[in-house]
Design an enzyme around this catalytic site. Structure first.
Site, PDB file in Angstrom:
ATOM      1  CG  HIS A  96      12.002   2.153  11.363  1.00 53.04           C
ATOM      2  ND1 HIS A  96      11.790   2.716  10.121  1.00 53.04           N
ATOM      3  CD2 HIS A  96      11.897   3.172  12.241  1.00 53.04           C
ATOM      4  CE1 HIS A  96      11.576   4.008  10.249  1.00 53.04           C
ATOM      5  NE2 HIS A  96      11.627   4.318  11.527  1.00 53.04           N
ATOM      6  CG  ASP A 269      15.041   4.983   8.444  1.00 53.81           C
ATOM      7  OD1 ASP A 269      15.880   4.777   7.553  1.00 53.81           O
ATOM      8  OD2 ASP A 269      13.905   5.440   8.203  1.00 53.81           O
TER       9      ASP A 269
HETATM   10  N1  NAD Z   1      17.093   8.976   8.856  1.00 56.32           N
HETATM   11  C1  NAD Z   1      15.896   9.538   8.789  1.00 56.32           C
HETATM   12  O1  NAD Z   1      15.527  10.362   9.599  1.00 56.32           O
HETATM   13  C2  NAD Z   1      14.973   9.189   7.650  1.00 56.32           C
HETATM   14  C3  NAD Z   1      13.831   9.943   7.386  1.00 56.32           C
HETATM   15  C4  NAD Z   1      13.039   9.610   6.301  1.00 56.32           C
HETATM   16  C5  NAD Z   1      13.385   8.535   5.482  1.00 56.32           C
HETATM   17  N2  NAD Z   1      14.479   7.793   5.790  1.00 56.32           N
HETATM   18  C6  NAD Z   1      14.926   6.670   4.967  1.00 56.32           C
HETATM   19  O2  NAD Z   1      15.450   7.135   3.728  1.00 56.32           O
HETATM   20  C7  NAD Z   1      15.504   6.036   2.840  1.00 56.32           C
HETATM   21  C8  NAD Z   1      15.019   6.447   1.457  1.00 56.32           C
HETATM   22  O3  NAD Z   1      13.613   6.647   1.488  1.00 56.32           O
HETATM   23  P1  NAD Z   1      12.831   7.168   0.195  1.00 56.32           P
HETATM   24  O4  NAD Z   1      11.452   7.517   0.643  1.00 56.32           O
HETATM   25  O5  NAD Z   1      13.639   8.154  -0.531  1.00 56.32           O
HETATM   26  O6  NAD Z   1      12.727   5.831  -0.665  1.00 56.32           O
HETATM   27  P2  NAD Z   1      12.366   5.746  -2.211  1.00 56.32           P
HETATM   28  O7  NAD Z   1      11.721   4.414  -2.415  1.00 56.32           O
HETATM   29  O8  NAD Z   1      11.646   6.951  -2.688  1.00 56.32           O
HETATM   30  O9  NAD Z   1      13.804   5.746  -2.904  1.00 56.32           O
HETATM   31  C9  NAD Z   1      14.727   4.730  -2.712  1.00 56.32           C
HETATM   32  C10 NAD Z   1      15.548   4.600  -3.972  1.00 56.32           C
HETATM   33  O10 NAD Z   1      16.586   3.652  -3.717  1.00 56.32           O
HETATM   34  C11 NAD Z   1      16.828   2.999  -4.939  1.00 56.32           C
HETATM   35  N3  NAD Z   1      17.602   1.794  -4.717  1.00 56.32           N
HETATM   36  C12 NAD Z   1      17.203   0.625  -4.150  1.00 56.32           C
HETATM   37  N4  NAD Z   1      18.228  -0.235  -4.128  1.00 56.32           N
HETATM   38  C13 NAD Z   1      19.304   0.398  -4.685  1.00 56.32           C
HETATM   39  C14 NAD Z   1      20.640   0.027  -4.954  1.00 56.32           C
HETATM   40  N5  NAD Z   1      21.088  -1.191  -4.659  1.00 56.32           N
HETATM   41  N6  NAD Z   1      21.453   0.949  -5.528  1.00 56.32           N
HETATM   42  C15 NAD Z   1      21.009   2.179  -5.846  1.00 56.32           C
HETATM   43  N7  NAD Z   1      19.732   2.594  -5.621  1.00 56.32           N
HETATM   44  C16 NAD Z   1      18.901   1.701  -5.054  1.00 56.32           C
HETATM   45  C17 NAD Z   1      15.431   2.751  -5.498  1.00 56.32           C
HETATM   46  O11 NAD Z   1      15.455   2.466  -6.890  1.00 56.32           O
HETATM   47  C18 NAD Z   1      14.752   4.073  -5.179  1.00 56.32           C
HETATM   48  O12 NAD Z   1      14.828   5.000  -6.247  1.00 56.32           O
HETATM   49  C19 NAD Z   1      14.659   4.947   3.505  1.00 56.32           C
HETATM   50  O13 NAD Z   1      15.505   4.019   4.130  1.00 56.32           O
HETATM   51  C20 NAD Z   1      13.864   5.689   4.545  1.00 56.32           C
HETATM   52  O14 NAD Z   1      13.423   4.870   5.607  1.00 56.32           O
HETATM   53  C21 NAD Z   1      15.267   8.101   6.864  1.00 56.32           C
END
Ligand code: NAD
Length: 376
Positions: A96, A269
């Protein structure tokens, strides 16, 4: 090669970087896996299982860090681990970097060769190491949100699926990628009234047909403001790879939300998608700001370490094998996804998006090639 697996230090973290099955595979490939004692315990793996898989158990954190060439972890190193960074060591982990400025500075200044799971991207844009954790966090987000909505947790006392004659809860999922679509699927399955927003219409398409039908909304500031004003539960699941999450929910929008509405900010994160989000821990996952309950745990998959460790290790093992069998320089040269994952080498930062986010100058392609050739 000597591959090190320390016990995770982050609060509430219970995953481990490599399973005994992964250890056996690496041992068969001629590598030595150094595992810190009890590193796998909370994921259900004993030292005995690691030994049977060919690992060498190490008594202390420093034995692991100092004894290995490639350190494999789950979450970003803890500040107590920065002292072990050195220029002939590679670290492969979730890092991160845009959200963890001190860590990124420590990685760069020490000369450690850092590869970030989040940044490892396939040519089609998929993020194969983040995906399994996003799938799990997305599914958990609804469980956690549902729990936070219960009265004894301080919530509004609303059931996701409603009841006969009583409307279901309104769930708004922002980001229809891996985490967001898994959250939406679970919420739909639990009978909630679900809206899903994204700026990529292709991502919304999956939710236009039954049985996974949801209200699909092209995301914009006004559309989001309208949706969250009606929401009982909002899930933040946006991602701009390498960068901080965009702050889509402003303080002004928060003021329009229902009292005791819940926000589960999965993307905490990467800094979080609400202006009012700040990282919490599994021990104390929520806080209330402007009458809205915020759930902001950056390591949600640690709640289910047995599932998460196996899923993560399945995804990382092929890349760990490439790095250890070919050697770092050749593996990075051969496999573009590993080049994408490279965050720092030889006291230089390699990712321009992280560089822009933190105001650090990046190595040019030529400088990077020179640094990598020195490793070969
Ligand atoms: N908290 C935790 O424990 C944990 C665990 C796993 C993943 N995550 C986080 O979850 C988040 C999502 O990960 P993911 O694998 O689903 O990503 P991903 O790339 O599959 O999906 C992200 C989506 O966000 C959309 N997006 C981007 N900017 C946008 C905006 N301004 N408005 C609306 N949509 C928008 C993209 O088009 C995409 O479809 C990441 O930040 C990842 O690090 C957190």
């Amino acid at each position: 090669l000597k591959i090190g697996v320390p016990r995770e230090r982050k609060q509430g973290e219970s995953r481990v970087g490599i399973t005994p099955d992964g250890t056996a595979e690496l041992s068969r490939n001629g590598h030595t896996v150094l595992v810190e004692t009890n590193a796998g315990l909370l994921s259900g793996f004993s030292d005995k299982q690691y030994v049977a898989a060919g690992a060498s158990i190490q008594e202390s954190l420093s034995d692991v860090w100092q004894g290995c060439d490639l350190l494999v972890k789950v979450k970003e190193p803890d500040p107590e681990e920065y002292q072990f960074f050195r220029k002939d060591l590679s670290v492969f982990s979730f890092l991160h970097p845009a959200a963890c400025e001190d860590l990124t500075n420590a990685l760069v200044s020490s000369g450690v060769i850092a590869l970030d799971y989040d940044l490892l991207a396939l040519p089609n844009g998929r993020l194969p190491l983040l995906e399994p954790m996003s799938e799990i966090a997305g599914k958990l987000a609804i469980q956690c949100g549902a729990y936070a909505m219960q009265t004894h947790s301080g919530g509004p006392g609303i059931l996701l699926g409603g009841s006969i004659g009583v409307p279901a809860a309104r769930v708004v999922v922002v980001g229809a990628g891996v985490a967001g679509s898994n959250a939406a699927r679970v919420a739909i399955g639990m009978g909630a009234d679900v809206s899903i927003l994204d700026i990529n219409p292709d991502r919304l398409a999956a939710f236009t047909d039954t049985p996974l039908r949801a209200r699909t909304v092209f995301s914009s500031e006004s559309a989001l403001a309208r949706e969250i004003a009606l929401a009982d539960l909002v899930i933040g699941a946006v991602l701009v790879p390498g960068d901080l999450a965009p702050k889509l929910i402003t303080k002004k929008m928060l003021a329009q939300m229902k009292e005791k509405a819940v926000i589960v900010d999965i993307c905490i994160d990467q800094g979080g998608f609400a202006e009012t989000s700040r990282a919490t821990s599994l021990a104390e996952p929520t806080y209330v700001e402007d009458n809205v309950i915020h759930y902001c745990v950056p390591n949600m998959p640690a709640m289910v370490p047995r599932t998460s460790t196996i899923a993560l290790s399945n995804a990382t093992l092929p890349w760990i094998k490439k790095l250890s069998n070919l050697g770092l320089a050749k593996a990075i040269d051969t496999y573009q996804p590993l080049r994408e994952a490279l965050l720092s080498v030889g006291q230089g930062l390699c990712n321009p998006i992280v560089g822009d986010a933190l105001g650090i100058k990046c190595l040019s392609e030529k400088q990077l090639r020179e640094k990598l050739s020195q490793l070969a």
